[in-house]
Write an enzyme that holds these catalytic residues in place. Structure first.
Site, PDB file in Angstrom:
ATOM      1  CB  SER A   1      -0.941  -0.104   1.127  1.00 13.93           C
ATOM      2  OG  SER A   1      -0.192  -0.293   2.341  1.00 13.93           O
TER       3      SER A   1
ATOM      4  CG  HIS B   1      -1.226   3.757   4.449  1.00 12.10           C
ATOM      5  ND1 HIS B   1      -2.310   3.296   5.392  1.00 12.10           N
ATOM      6  CD2 HIS B   1      -0.824   2.853   3.792  1.00 12.10           C
ATOM      7  CE1 HIS B   1      -2.055   1.982   5.210  1.00 12.10           C
ATOM      8  NE2 HIS B   1      -1.300   1.395   4.263  1.00 12.10           N
TER       9      HIS B   1
END
Length: 262
Positions: free
Chosen positions: A35, A240
């Site tokens: 990711s 993230h």
């Protein structure tokens, strides 16, 4: 956000002079990984990428715009482990591949479960889960990384392999929505162990490790500005890099790595 165009143009000029000719022009660029490679957290996800959540703001997309390779392949996928890279992402590699980037390893140690545990449990529960992850990084992850890097080398013998790490997620100071000091310390220590382990295996494989921790210093959660998402909606974007993190943290690190030998 400050414009990156002047910086990127300058780097492009340098890269055309410093990278092997095949990497600057006429060679393929393949972006592998999880990711953090697909750009989760930045938004702007490509239609058709589905659960892989490939973002137009991901660092591979930004790097490809600067290097203008003969072909750009972007199989990186949210949730991918080293096993997934081996089984699903190596098809685009070949003798024409000039550059490969990869960020992988976090899902092997079950990053999502680590973060979920630390968000929902107390300090001791978070610490125990972080210690389990650390044991995996020490005992099992090195062999998994070795297999992945060796397979990439075998399929793309002429490519420069850049292995990108992960940032520390948190700043030392607290802020609204942040985790406790004990949790932040445990998670940042885990990030450092993962970085050191990945760097060692990349070096053993003849790859170049690109450490982004320095670039993200001061820009973790509770930083100003923060380049890492705290707990947000959708939760899959949490923990993230943000659009700014990929643009000003990851992308320059990749480009500048071309100025030094592997």
């Amino acid at each position: 956000m400050r414009s990156l165009l002047p910086c990127l143009l300058a780097l492009t000029a340098l890269l055309f002079g410093q990278l092997p000719a095949s990497a600057a022009a006429g060679g393929d660029y393949v972006a592998l990984g999880d990711s953090y490679a697909s750009g989760v957290g930045a938004g702007g996800y490509e239609r058709g990428s589905g659960a892989c959540r490939r973002s137009r703001h991901a660092y591979p997309q930004l790097v490809a715009k600067v290097l203008t390779p003969s072909a750009f392949h972007f199989p990186a996928c949210s949730g991918a482990s080293t096993v997934d890279v081996l089984n699903q992402q190596l098809g685009a590699l070949g003798e024409r591949t000039a550059l490969v980037t990869i960020t992988v390893g976090g899902n092997d140690l079950d990053f999502t479960d680590v973060m979920t545990t630390c968000v929902l449990s107390g300090d001791s529960g978070c610490r125990r889960r972080a210690e389990r992850a650390a044991a995996f990084v020490r005992d099992e992850l090195p062999a998994r990384l070795d297999r992945a890097y060796a397979a990439i080398r075998a399929k793309a013998p002429n490519a420069r392999l850049l292995v990108l790490g992960y940032p520390r997620l948190f700043e030392a100071k607290s802020c609204s929505g942040g985790l406790s000091a004990a949790k932040r310390a445990a998670l940042n220590a885990g990030a450092d162990l993962l970085a050191d382990t990945t760097a060692a295996r990349a070096k053993a494989a003849g790859a170049r490790y690109v450490d982004v921790r320095g670039r993200f210093a001061g820009h973790g959660i509770c930083g100003s500005p923060s380049w890492v998402n705290p707990l947000v909606s959708p939760t899959t974007d949490s923990f993230h890099a943000t659009k700014l993190g990929y643009a000003q943290g990851y992308t320059p690190a990749v480009l500048e790595s071309g100025l030094a030998g592997t």
